[in-house]
Design a protein around this motif. Structure first.
Motif, PDB file in Angstrom:
ATOM      1  N   ASN A 127     -16.210 -10.383 -13.211  1.00  0.00           N
ATOM      2  CA  ASN A 127     -16.066  -9.427 -12.113  1.00  0.00           C
ATOM      3  C   ASN A 127     -15.096  -9.969 -11.065  1.00  0.00           C
ATOM      4  OD1 ASN A 127     -17.825  -7.495 -13.122  1.00  0.00           O
ATOM      5  ND2 ASN A 127     -19.614  -8.474 -12.208  1.00  0.00           N
ATOM      6  N   MET A 128     -14.042  -9.211 -10.801  1.00  0.00           N
ATOM      7  CA  MET A 128     -13.062  -9.572  -9.781  1.00  0.00           C
ATOM      8  C   MET A 128     -13.153  -8.590  -8.613  1.00  0.00           C
ATOM      9  SD  MET A 128      -8.878  -9.422  -9.952  1.00  0.00           S
ATOM     10  CE  MET A 128      -8.869  -7.618  -9.842  1.00  0.00           C
ATOM     11  N   VAL A 129     -13.346  -9.107  -7.408  1.00  0.00           N
ATOM     12  CA  VAL A 129     -13.401  -8.239  -6.228  1.00  0.00           C
ATOM     13  C   VAL A 129     -12.068  -8.299  -5.479  1.00  0.00           C
ATOM     14  CG1 VAL A 129     -15.882  -8.166  -5.814  1.00  0.00           C
ATOM     15  CG2 VAL A 129     -14.569 -10.116  -4.991  1.00  0.00           C
ATOM     16  N   SER A 130     -11.823  -7.251  -4.696  1.00  0.00           N
ATOM     17  CA  SER A 130     -10.620  -7.207  -3.860  1.00  0.00           C
ATOM     18  C   SER A 130     -10.942  -6.446  -2.583  1.00  0.00           C
ATOM     19  CB  SER A 130      -9.475  -6.512  -4.601  1.00  0.00           C
ATOM     20  OG  SER A 130      -9.625  -5.104  -4.544  1.00  0.00           O
ATOM     21  N   PRO A 131     -10.067  -6.536  -1.562  1.00  0.00           N
ATOM     22  CA  PRO A 131     -10.289  -5.786  -0.319  1.00  0.00           C
ATOM     23  C   PRO A 131     -10.053  -4.291  -0.462  1.00  0.00           C
ATOM     24  CG  PRO A 131      -8.770  -7.621   0.018  1.00  0.00           C
ATOM     25  CD  PRO A 131      -8.925  -7.447  -1.443  1.00  0.00           C
ATOM     26  N   GLY A 132      -9.558  -3.861  -1.622  1.00  0.00           N
ATOM     27  CA  GLY A 132      -9.324  -2.435  -1.822  1.00  0.00           C
ATOM     28  C   GLY A 132      -8.290  -2.172  -2.898  1.00  0.00           C
ATOM     29  N   VAL A 133      -8.243  -0.921  -3.344  1.00  0.00           N
ATOM     30  CA  VAL A 133      -7.268  -0.523  -4.359  1.00  0.00           C
ATOM     31  C   VAL A 133      -5.854  -0.680  -3.797  1.00  0.00           C
ATOM     32  CG1 VAL A 133      -6.421   1.411  -5.760  1.00  0.00           C
ATOM     33  CG2 VAL A 133      -8.883   1.060  -5.443  1.00  0.00           C
ATOM     34  N   ASN A 134      -4.981  -1.283  -4.603  1.00  0.00           N
ATOM     35  CA  ASN A 134      -3.578  -1.540  -4.246  1.00  0.00           C
ATOM     36  C   ASN A 134      -3.422  -2.554  -3.118  1.00  0.00           C
ATOM     37  OD1 ASN A 134      -2.465   0.178  -6.214  1.00  0.00           O
ATOM     38  ND2 ASN A 134      -2.738   1.959  -4.897  1.00  0.00           N
ATOM     39  N   SER A 135      -4.468  -3.316  -2.849  1.00  0.00           N
ATOM     40  CA  SER A 135      -4.337  -4.443  -1.925  1.00  0.00           C
ATOM     41  C   SER A 135      -3.648  -5.583  -2.668  1.00  0.00           C
ATOM     42  CB  SER A 135      -5.721  -4.906  -1.460  1.00  0.00           C
ATOM     43  OG  SER A 135      -6.466  -5.386  -2.583  1.00  0.00           O
ATOM     44  N   TYR A 144       0.836  -1.212   0.000  1.00  0.00           N
ATOM     45  CA  TYR A 144       0.000   0.000   0.000  1.00  0.00           C
ATOM     46  C   TYR A 144       0.868   1.258   0.000  1.00  0.00           C
ATOM     47  CZ  TYR A 144      -3.507   3.402   1.506  1.00  0.00           C
ATOM     48  OH  TYR A 144      -4.331   4.505   1.599  1.00  0.00           O
ATOM     49  N   LEU A 145       1.908   1.274   0.825  1.00  0.00           N
ATOM     50  CA  LEU A 145       2.783   2.442   0.904  1.00  0.00           C
ATOM     51  C   LEU A 145       3.610   2.600  -0.371  1.00  0.00           C
ATOM     52  CD1 LEU A 145       3.978   2.047   4.592  1.00  0.00           C
ATOM     53  CD2 LEU A 145       2.529   3.872   3.700  1.00  0.00           C
ATOM     54  N   ALA A 146       4.040   1.465  -0.943  1.00  0.00           N
ATOM     55  CA  ALA A 146       4.848   1.521  -2.168  1.00  0.00           C
ATOM     56  C   ALA A 146       4.065   2.087  -3.342  1.00  0.00           C
ATOM     57  CB  ALA A 146       5.364   0.127  -2.511  1.00  0.00           C
ATOM     58  N   ALA A 147       2.743   1.947  -3.299  1.00  0.00           N
ATOM     59  CA  ALA A 147       1.896   2.439  -4.398  1.00  0.00           C
ATOM     60  C   ALA A 147       1.743   3.960  -4.366  1.00  0.00           C
ATOM     61  CB  ALA A 147       0.519   1.785  -4.322  1.00  0.00           C
ATOM     62  N   GLN A 148       2.099   4.602  -3.242  1.00  0.00           N
ATOM     63  CA  GLN A 148       1.928   6.045  -3.112  1.00  0.00           C
ATOM     64  C   GLN A 148       3.142   6.788  -3.666  1.00  0.00           C
ATOM     65  OE1 GLN A 148       1.302   6.694   1.075  1.00  0.00           O
ATOM     66  NE2 GLN A 148      -0.665   5.643   1.106  1.00  0.00           N
ATOM     67  N   ASN A 149       2.884   7.858  -4.385  1.00  0.00           N
ATOM     68  CA  ASN A 149       3.988   8.690  -4.886  1.00  0.00           C
ATOM     69  C   ASN A 149       4.707   9.392  -3.737  1.00  0.00           C
ATOM     70  OD1 ASN A 149       3.600   8.111  -7.644  1.00  0.00           O
ATOM     71  ND2 ASN A 149       1.924   9.593  -7.761  1.00  0.00           N
ATOM     72  N   GLU A 150       3.935   9.794  -2.732  1.00  0.00           N
ATOM     73  CA  GLU A 150       4.507  10.404  -1.533  1.00  0.00           C
ATOM     74  C   GLU A 150       3.976   9.642  -0.322  1.00  0.00           C
ATOM     75  OE1 GLU A 150       3.830  14.588  -1.381  1.00  0.00           O
ATOM     76  OE2 GLU A 150       4.677  14.946  -3.373  1.00  0.00           O
ATOM     77  N   PRO A 151       4.644   8.542   0.063  1.00  0.00           N
ATOM     78  CA  PRO A 151       4.158   7.692   1.152  1.00  0.00           C
ATOM     79  C   PRO A 151       4.000   8.460   2.463  1.00  0.00           C
ATOM     80  CG  PRO A 151       5.943   6.628  -0.038  1.00  0.00           C
ATOM     81  CD  PRO A 151       5.885   8.045  -0.518  1.00  0.00           C
ATOM     82  N   THR A 152       2.951   8.123   3.197  1.00  0.00           N
ATOM     83  CA  THR A 152       2.698   8.770   4.483  1.00  0.00           C
ATOM     84  C   THR A 152       3.637   8.256   5.576  1.00  0.00           C
ATOM     85  OG1 THR A 152       0.996   7.083   4.866  1.00  0.00           O
ATOM     86  CG2 THR A 152       0.264   9.210   4.023  1.00  0.00           C
ATOM     87  N   LEU A 153       4.380   7.182   5.272  1.00  0.00           N
ATOM     88  CA  LEU A 153       5.260   6.576   6.271  1.00  0.00           C
ATOM     89  C   LEU A 153       6.398   5.857   5.568  1.00  0.00           C
ATOM     90  CD1 LEU A 153       5.638   5.613   9.336  1.00  0.00           C
ATOM     91  CD2 LEU A 153       4.399   3.561   8.621  1.00  0.00           C
ATOM     92  N   ASP A 154       7.616   6.059   6.044  1.00  0.00           N
ATOM     93  CA  ASP A 154       8.749   5.251   5.595  1.00  0.00           C
ATOM     94  C   ASP A 154       8.840   4.072   6.556  1.00  0.00           C
ATOM     95  OD1 ASP A 154      11.250   4.060   5.119  1.00  0.00           O
ATOM     96  OD2 ASP A 154      12.137   5.956   4.466  1.00  0.00           O
ATOM     97  N   PHE A 155       8.238   2.960   6.155  1.00  0.00           N
ATOM     98  CA  PHE A 155       8.073   1.817   7.053  1.00  0.00           C
ATOM     99  C   PHE A 155       9.411   1.356   7.628  1.00  0.00           C
ATOM    100  CE2 PHE A 155       7.214  -2.437   8.476  1.00  0.00           C
ATOM    101  CZ  PHE A 155       5.880  -2.445   8.820  1.00  0.00           C
TER     102      PHE A 155
END
Length: 326
Positions: free
Chosen positions: A162-170, A108-119
């Motif tokens: 139709n494919m479901v997922s727990p969320g975008v970038n999950s 999830y963090l890797a998908a962000q251009n500006e991550p909210t946290l450097d894990f």
């Protein structure tokens, strides 16, 4: 007279020993408190009842017995576990607030251009808990029971299944996209807020397939309410011995699993991390605990379970997802 002094000296030795035992440990002239001496909070970044929460509660109970202090589970769901990770990163680095992470957080963090946290910078690794193997499932309404049949069916549907997922970038979303590319089909992605509503769409025939983790779907699999097409692992899973692995089926690049591990805020003292790591490994070595986690659908791998090896894994995962998503 000699016997009198022997008696006095013996008493002093006993008293001295007792005093030494009662006094706090000292290191370089500073008092070192025994850890832990009060309850520990285990933050889970997912809602109650989900697979990470269930794993956390099982592990917390076992660790509490081993550590001799309560381990209290606190759910802080949101942003695929990132809300919980941020809360722990900002906590005092004393080992009394720790985080049970899913590897999905790193994706999830890797998908962000500006991550909210450097894990890797904000959290210190303690030890890995378990791996949840990935699985490809379809609803019972889908006229396919094998991967070959599913691919043919998808190719016959120009609008896409139709494919479901727990969320975008999950994990389910990213591996669903990889699945489409690998097998050459078109799927229509429907994101949800968590596994439960996504699985509900499969059961209600509103969606056709989903890539999830074995613990999330195990109850539905056991009651034959969904069909399993493949486990996304190099080898078959002991709980599902009749289901082929994705590698067997010729798609090793689609291997997927979700591992969970415990972290503390960066800056936590080494002796605290070492104590928590010993507790994790003792708990995972217990046959009763291993049996329970296996029954829930997890794979336990306690060998070489050190903070250093977990740090290497986090680094590898962060690099992997950045390469995949950017």
């Amino acid at each position: 007279m000699m016997s009198f002094w022997k008696t006095i000296m013996g008493t002093l030795i006993v008293v001295s020993g007792a005093l030494k035992f009662a006094m706090p440990a000292m290191a370089h002239g500073k008092e070192v408190k025994v850890y832990p001496d009060r309850p520990i909070t285990l933050v889970v970044g997912f809602p109650p009842g989900g697979m990470v929460d269930i794993l956390g509660r099982n592990v917390a109970q076992a660790m509490a017995e081993e550590l001799g202090q309560p381990v209290i589970v606190e759910n802080r769901p949101g942003a695929t576990g990132t809300v919980g990770a941020l809360a722990v990163a900002r906590a005092a680095p004393d080992g009394y607030t720790v985080y049970l992470s899913s590897s999905a957080v790193m994706l999830y963090l890797a998908a962000q251009n500006e991550p909210t946290l450097d894990f890797a910078e904000a959290l210190a690794p303690v030890g890995k808990i378990a791996v949840a193997p990935g699985v490809l499932i379809v609803g019972n309404h889908v006229k396919a029971s094998t991967l070959a049949e599913l691919i043919l069916l998808a190719k016959d549907r120009p609008e896409g299944l139709n494919m479901v997922s727990p969320g975008v970038n999950s994990l389910g979303h990213v591996f669903g996209e990889a699945f489409q590319e690998a097998v050459g089909v078109k799927l229509h992605h429907i994101p949800h807020q968590g596994d439960a509503p996504a699985l509900a769409d499969i059961l209600g025939a509103r969606a056709d397939l989903m890539i999830t983790a074995v613990p999330s779907a195990l109850a539905l699999i056991g009651s034959n309410r969904v069909k399993v097409i493949a486990v996304l692992t190099p080898h078959r899973v002991s709980l599902l011995p009749g289901i082929p692995s994705i590698k067997e089926l010729g798609y090793p690049t689609l291997e997927s699993s979700d591992w969970s591990a415990i972290f503390t805020p960066a800056g936590t003292p080494d002796h605290v991390i070492s104590r928590l790591n010993r507790s994790i490994n003792k708990v995972l070595a217990d046959a009763k605990v291993r049996k329970q986690l296996t029954r829930l659908g997890y794979v336990v791998q306690p060998q070489n379970n050190t903070p250093e090896n977990l740090e290497k894994l986090v680094t590898q995962e962060c690099r992997r997802w950045k390469r995949t998503l950017h």
